[in-house]
Design a protein around this motif. Structure first.
Motif, mmCIF file in Angstrom:
data_model
loop_
_atom_site.group_PDB
_atom_site.id
_atom_site.type_symbol
_atom_site.label_atom_id
_atom_site.label_comp_id
_atom_site.label_asym_id
_atom_site.label_seq_id
_atom_site.Cartn_x
_atom_site.Cartn_y
_atom_site.Cartn_z
ATOM 1 N N MET A 1 -4.236 -22.600 16.351
ATOM 2 C CA MET A 1 -3.280 -21.850 15.547
ATOM 3 C C MET A 1 -1.912 -22.519 15.655
ATOM 4 N N SER A 2 -1.252 -22.711 14.530
ATOM 5 C CA SER A 2 0.069 -23.325 14.597
ATOM 6 C C SER A 2 1.131 -22.282 14.268
ATOM 7 N N VAL A 3 2.304 -22.519 14.808
ATOM 8 C CA VAL A 3 3.424 -21.600 14.574
ATOM 9 C C VAL A 3 4.226 -22.116 13.393
ATOM 10 N N ALA A 4 4.459 -21.251 12.404
ATOM 11 C CA ALA A 4 5.240 -21.670 11.236
ATOM 12 C C ALA A 4 6.663 -21.991 11.671
ATOM 13 N N SER A 5 7.183 -23.107 11.178
ATOM 14 C CA SER A 5 8.544 -23.483 11.558
ATOM 15 C C SER A 5 9.356 -23.846 10.321
ATOM 16 N N LYS A 6 10.648 -23.864 10.509
ATOM 17 C CA LYS A 6 11.571 -24.225 9.438
ATOM 18 C C LYS A 6 12.703 -25.044 10.024
ATOM 19 N N SER A 7 13.306 -25.854 9.175
ATOM 20 C CA SER A 7 14.455 -26.636 9.618
ATOM 21 C C SER A 7 15.727 -25.817 9.416
ATOM 22 N N VAL A 8 16.570 -25.790 10.431
ATOM 23 C CA VAL A 8 17.839 -25.082 10.292
ATOM 24 C C VAL A 8 18.996 -25.959 10.771
ATOM 25 N N SER A 9 20.079 -25.817 10.070
ATOM 26 C CA SER A 9 21.326 -26.437 10.508
ATOM 27 C C SER A 9 22.459 -25.493 10.115
ATOM 28 N N MET A 10 23.510 -25.539 10.861
ATOM 29 C CA MET A 10 24.609 -24.591 10.631
ATOM 30 C C MET A 10 25.863 -25.149 11.289
ATOM 31 N N THR A 11 26.955 -24.440 11.144
ATOM 32 C CA THR A 11 28.199 -24.830 11.814
ATOM 33 C C THR A 11 28.543 -23.757 12.839
ATOM 34 N N ILE A 12 28.624 -24.165 14.100
ATOM 35 C CA ILE A 12 28.960 -23.215 15.166
ATOM 36 C C ILE A 12 30.251 -23.671 15.832
ATOM 37 N N ASN A 13 31.224 -22.786 15.845
ATOM 38 C CA ASN A 13 32.534 -23.097 16.442
ATOM 39 C C ASN A 13 33.112 -24.392 15.863
ATOM 40 N N GLY A 14 32.891 -24.572 14.563
ATOM 41 C CA GLY A 14 33.459 -25.717 13.874
ATOM 42 C C GLY A 14 32.680 -27.005 14.025
ATOM 43 N N PHE A 76 18.068 -17.211 9.442
ATOM 44 C CA PHE A 76 19.063 -16.503 8.619
ATOM 45 C C PHE A 76 20.366 -17.292 8.550
ATOM 46 N N PHE A 77 20.664 -18.050 9.604
ATOM 47 C CA PHE A 77 21.951 -18.740 9.706
ATOM 48 C C PHE A 77 21.941 -20.117 9.045
ATOM 49 N N GLN A 78 20.835 -20.470 8.416
ATOM 50 C CA GLN A 78 20.767 -21.761 7.733
ATOM 51 C C GLN A 78 21.988 -21.934 6.812
ATOM 52 N N GLY A 79 22.756 -22.997 7.054
ATOM 53 C CA GLY A 79 23.900 -23.315 6.200
ATOM 54 C C GLY A 79 25.126 -22.445 6.414
ATOM 55 N N LYS A 80 25.057 -21.537 7.366
ATOM 56 C CA LYS A 80 26.178 -20.607 7.550
ATOM 57 C C LYS A 80 27.146 -21.103 8.638
ATOM 58 N N LYS A 81 28.279 -20.394 8.713
ATOM 59 C CA LYS A 81 29.283 -20.718 9.731
ATOM 60 C C LYS A 81 29.401 -19.536 10.677
ATOM 61 N N LEU A 82 29.376 -19.815 11.958
ATOM 62 C CA LEU A 82 29.552 -18.730 12.911
ATOM 63 C C LEU A 82 30.375 -19.204 14.104
ATOM 64 N N ARG A 83 30.833 -18.204 14.845
ATOM 65 C CA ARG A 83 31.561 -18.472 16.086
ATOM 66 C C ARG A 83 30.912 -17.700 17.216
ATOM 67 N N THR A 84 30.905 -18.312 18.370
ATOM 68 C CA THR A 84 30.413 -17.641 19.578
ATOM 69 C C THR A 84 31.565 -17.572 20.576
ATOM 70 N N VAL A 85 31.302 -16.937 21.695
ATOM 71 C CA VAL A 85 32.385 -16.767 22.667
ATOM 72 C C VAL A 85 32.937 -18.111 23.139
ATOM 73 N N GLU A 86 32.130 -19.151 23.072
ATOM 74 C CA GLU A 86 32.608 -20.463 23.520
ATOM 75 C C GLU A 86 33.692 -21.021 22.601
ATOM 76 N N GLY A 87 33.821 -20.457 21.388
ATOM 77 C CA GLY A 87 34.720 -21.040 20.404
ATOM 78 C C GLY A 87 36.121 -20.463 20.386
ATOM 79 N N HIS A 88 36.449 -19.539 21.258
ATOM 80 C CA HIS A 88 37.738 -18.853 21.149
ATOM 81 C C HIS A 88 38.881 -19.552 21.880
ATOM 82 N N ALA A 89 38.630 -20.030 23.057
ATOM 83 C CA ALA A 89 39.703 -20.662 23.829
ATOM 84 C C ALA A 89 40.031 -22.030 23.246
ATOM 85 N N GLN A 90 41.246 -22.492 23.511
ATOM 86 C CA GLN A 90 41.637 -23.834 23.065
ATOM 87 C C GLN A 90 41.353 -24.843 24.174
#
Ligand code: FES
Ligand code: FES
Length: 186
Positions: A1-14, A76-90
């Protein structure tokens, strides 16, 4: 049995992340931890209740919203932009921390957290709120209700919430432009 997969890429913290082939059923919290190398988002309940796991989803129109990564698939995040806690500090070019975000700093000043497990979620919730108030300032007498509404879904098992709420209220009251009428809402 194989697991269905998809390619994803996104922008995280820029930063562009991927493409990765991931199982279609992979939740975003696991993508962040296991594929993106970002382990700051916390898995709490895993059922969409505690909001420890939220990231910030950035929309094209400049608005932002919290999104629970434990019940939202990575695809769901394919092509989307998101931020995580790692992205807040300079950070400087060497990757060293140079300044916390205003809300991170405020949570420290108010001793808002104890174990800190819930803190990434609170940081993201408060950040989304502050960004919303920059776009749509509120009257001073609405601050209490707005902060309660923004943080209400976030569960903390240590602190009793008071200092989280105090910190966010203080930041709103002292940041120019978030309140109607005068800069400080009086
Ligand atoms: S871990 Fe996602 S809502 Fe609790
Ligand atoms: S500080 Fe420990 S769960 Fe919130």
């Amino acid at each position: 049995m194989s697991v269905a997969s998809k390619s994803v890429s996104m922008t995280i913290n820029g930063t562009a992340v991927g493409p990765f082939d991931v199982p279609e059923s992979l939740m975003m919290i696991d993508f962040l931890h296991e594929y993106a190398g970002l382990t700051g988002s916390r898995l709490g309940c895993g059922q969409g209740i505690c909001h420890a796991c939220v990231a910030i989803l950035d929309h094209e129109d400049g608005t932002s919203e919290e999104i629970r990564t434990c019940i939202t698939g990575a695809i769901f995040f394919q092509g989307k932009k998101l931020r995580t806690v790692e992205g807040h500090a300079q950070r400087n070019q060497a990757g060293e921390l140079t300044a916390l975000s205003p809300i991170q700093q405020k949570f420290l000043e108010f001793y808002s957290f104890q174990c800190g497990y819930c803190t990434p979620g609170f940081v993201n919730a408060a950040t989304v709120l502050l960004e919303k108030l920059k776009r749509q300032p509120i009257a001073g007498d609405q601050v209490e209700a707005v902060v309660t509404e923004a943080l209400n879904d976030h569960i903390c098992r240590c602190t009793g919430y008071v200092r989280y709420h105090q910190a966010v209220k203080d930041l709103i009251m002292t940041t120019p432009g978030l309140l109607k009428e005068t800069a400080h809402g009086k």
